[in-house]
Design a protein around this motif. Structure first.
Motif, PDB file in Angstrom:
ATOM      1  N   SER A 229       0.930  -1.256  -0.033  1.00 49.28           N
ATOM      2  CA  SER A 229       0.106   0.030  -0.085  1.00 49.28           C
ATOM      3  C   SER A 229       0.806   1.136   0.048  1.00 49.28           C
ATOM      4  O   SER A 229       2.157   1.164   0.225  1.00 49.28           O
ATOM      5  N   LEU A 230       0.201   2.194  -0.208  1.00 46.02           N
ATOM      6  CA  LEU A 230       1.008   3.564  -0.236  1.00 46.02           C
ATOM      7  C   LEU A 230       1.728   3.889   1.131  1.00 46.02           C
ATOM      8  O   LEU A 230       2.829   4.520   1.095  1.00 46.02           O
ATOM      9  N   THR A 231       0.890   3.572   2.132  1.00 44.88           N
ATOM     10  CA  THR A 231       1.479   3.814   3.574  1.00 44.88           C
ATOM     11  C   THR A 231       2.744   2.647   3.893  1.00 44.88           C
ATOM     12  O   THR A 231       3.921   3.401   4.341  1.00 44.88           O
ATOM     13  N   GLU A 232       2.766   1.782   3.293  1.00 46.38           N
ATOM     14  CA  GLU A 232       3.636   0.765   3.333  1.00 46.38           C
ATOM     15  C   GLU A 232       5.070   1.051   2.593  1.00 46.38           C
ATOM     16  O   GLU A 232       6.179   1.030   3.053  1.00 46.38           O
ATOM     17  N   LYS A 233       4.813   1.723   1.351  1.00 48.20           N
ATOM     18  CA  LYS A 233       5.709   2.119   0.599  1.00 48.20           C
ATOM     19  C   LYS A 233       6.463   3.473   1.166  1.00 48.20           C
ATOM     20  O   LYS A 233       7.785   3.501   1.262  1.00 48.20           O
ATOM     21  N   ASP A 234       5.683   4.259   1.794  1.00 45.05           N
ATOM     22  CA  ASP A 234       6.450   5.451   2.405  1.00 45.05           C
ATOM     23  C   ASP A 234       6.992   5.071   3.645  1.00 45.05           C
ATOM     24  O   ASP A 234       8.192   5.673   3.922  1.00 45.05           O
ATOM     25  N   GLU A 235       6.609   3.969   4.435  1.00 41.38           N
ATOM     26  CA  GLU A 235       7.296   3.444   5.585  1.00 41.38           C
ATOM     27  C   GLU A 235       8.663   2.992   5.219  1.00 41.38           C
ATOM     28  O   GLU A 235       9.704   3.281   5.886  1.00 41.38           O
ATOM     29  N   LYS A 236       8.850   2.329   4.188  1.00 41.91           N
ATOM     30  CA  LYS A 236      10.012   1.417   3.653  1.00 41.91           C
ATOM     31  C   LYS A 236      10.929   2.508   2.816  1.00 41.91           C
ATOM     32  O   LYS A 236      12.226   2.393   3.017  1.00 41.91           O
ATOM     33  N   ILE A 237      10.387   3.470   2.240  1.00 39.03           N
ATOM     34  CA  ILE A 237      11.270   4.229   1.163  1.00 39.03           C
ATOM     35  C   ILE A 237      11.843   5.623   2.050  1.00 39.03           C
ATOM     36  O   ILE A 237      12.875   5.912   1.545  1.00 39.03           O
ATOM     37  N   LEU A 238      11.061   6.134   2.660  1.00 41.71           N
ATOM     38  CA  LEU A 238      11.576   7.285   3.509  1.00 41.71           C
ATOM     39  C   LEU A 238      12.909   7.213   4.277  1.00 41.71           C
ATOM     40  O   LEU A 238      13.562   7.951   3.985  1.00 41.71           O
ATOM     41  N   PRO A 239      13.385   6.083   4.979  1.00 43.00           N
ATOM     42  CA  PRO A 239      14.228   5.816   5.563  1.00 43.00           C
ATOM     43  C   PRO A 239      15.594   5.747   4.485  1.00 43.00           C
ATOM     44  O   PRO A 239      16.717   6.199   4.533  1.00 43.00           O
ATOM     45  N   LEU A 240      15.167   4.978   3.384  1.00 43.94           N
ATOM     46  CA  LEU A 240      16.194   4.878   2.254  1.00 43.94           C
ATOM     47  C   LEU A 240      16.440   6.062   1.739  1.00 43.94           C
ATOM     48  O   LEU A 240      17.565   6.561   1.009  1.00 43.94           O
ATOM     49  N   LEU A 241      15.612   7.108   1.430  1.00 48.64           N
ATOM     50  CA  LEU A 241      15.855   8.304   0.797  1.00 48.64           C
ATOM     51  C   LEU A 241      16.811   9.238   1.879  1.00 48.64           C
ATOM     52  O   LEU A 241      17.461   9.957   1.320  1.00 48.64           O
ATOM     53  N   ARG A 242      16.584   8.992   3.130  1.00 45.89           N
ATOM     54  CA  ARG A 242      17.270  10.023   4.202  1.00 45.89           C
ATOM     55  C   ARG A 242      18.834   9.321   3.982  1.00 45.89           C
ATOM     56  O   ARG A 242      19.785   9.930   3.886  1.00 45.89           O
ATOM     57  N   GLU A 243      19.028   8.078   3.747  1.00 46.75           N
ATOM     58  CA  GLU A 243      20.291   7.363   3.660  1.00 46.75           C
ATOM     59  C   GLU A 243      21.072   7.962   2.248  1.00 46.75           C
ATOM     60  O   GLU A 243      22.280   8.051   2.245  1.00 46.75           O
ATOM     61  N   SER A 244      19.964   7.752   1.341  1.00 47.11           N
ATOM     62  CA  SER A 244      20.630   8.453   0.057  1.00 47.11           C
ATOM     63  C   SER A 244      21.132   9.877   0.003  1.00 47.11           C
ATOM     64  O   SER A 244      21.980   9.914  -0.451  1.00 47.11           O
TER      65      SER A 244
END
Length: 75
Positions: free
Chosen positions: A28-43
Motif C-alpha cells: 500500500s502507499l503507507t507501506e511504501k512510504d514507511e520503507k522508502i523514506l528511510p532509504l531516501l534519508r540514507e541516499s
C-alpha cells in the motif's frame, strides 16, 4: 579514491531498492512510504558524503601540518 567507488555502489544499491519498493504493487502507499523514506534519508547522506569527498579530492587542504586550533587558544 576507493571510498568514492564504495559510495557510488552504495548509492546505486539504495536507488535500486527504492525502485523495487516503488514498483511493488502488493504494497500500500503507507507501506511504501514507511520503507522508502528511510532509504531516501540514507541516499541524501550518501550523496552529501560523495560530494564532500569529491570536493576534497579536487581541492586538497593546503596545510598538511594538522589542526591549527591550538594557535587560537588563550591560555
Amino acid at each position: 579514491m576507493v571510498s568514492l567507488t564504495h559510495l557510488e555502489a552504495a548509492l546505486a544499491a539504495v536507488d535500486s531498492e527504492v525502485k523495487a519498493h516503488l514498483y511493488n504493487q502488493s504494497l500500500s502507499l503507507t507501506e511504501k512510504d514507511e520503507k522508502i523514506l528511510p532509504l531516501l534519508r540514507e541516499s541524501k547522506v550518501l550523496k552529501q558524503a560523495y560530494e564532500d569527498l569529491c570536493y576534497l579530492r579536487d581541492n586538497p587542504p593546503s596545510a598538511p601540518s594538522g589542526c591549527k586550533v591550538g594557535q587560537f587558544r588563550e591560555d
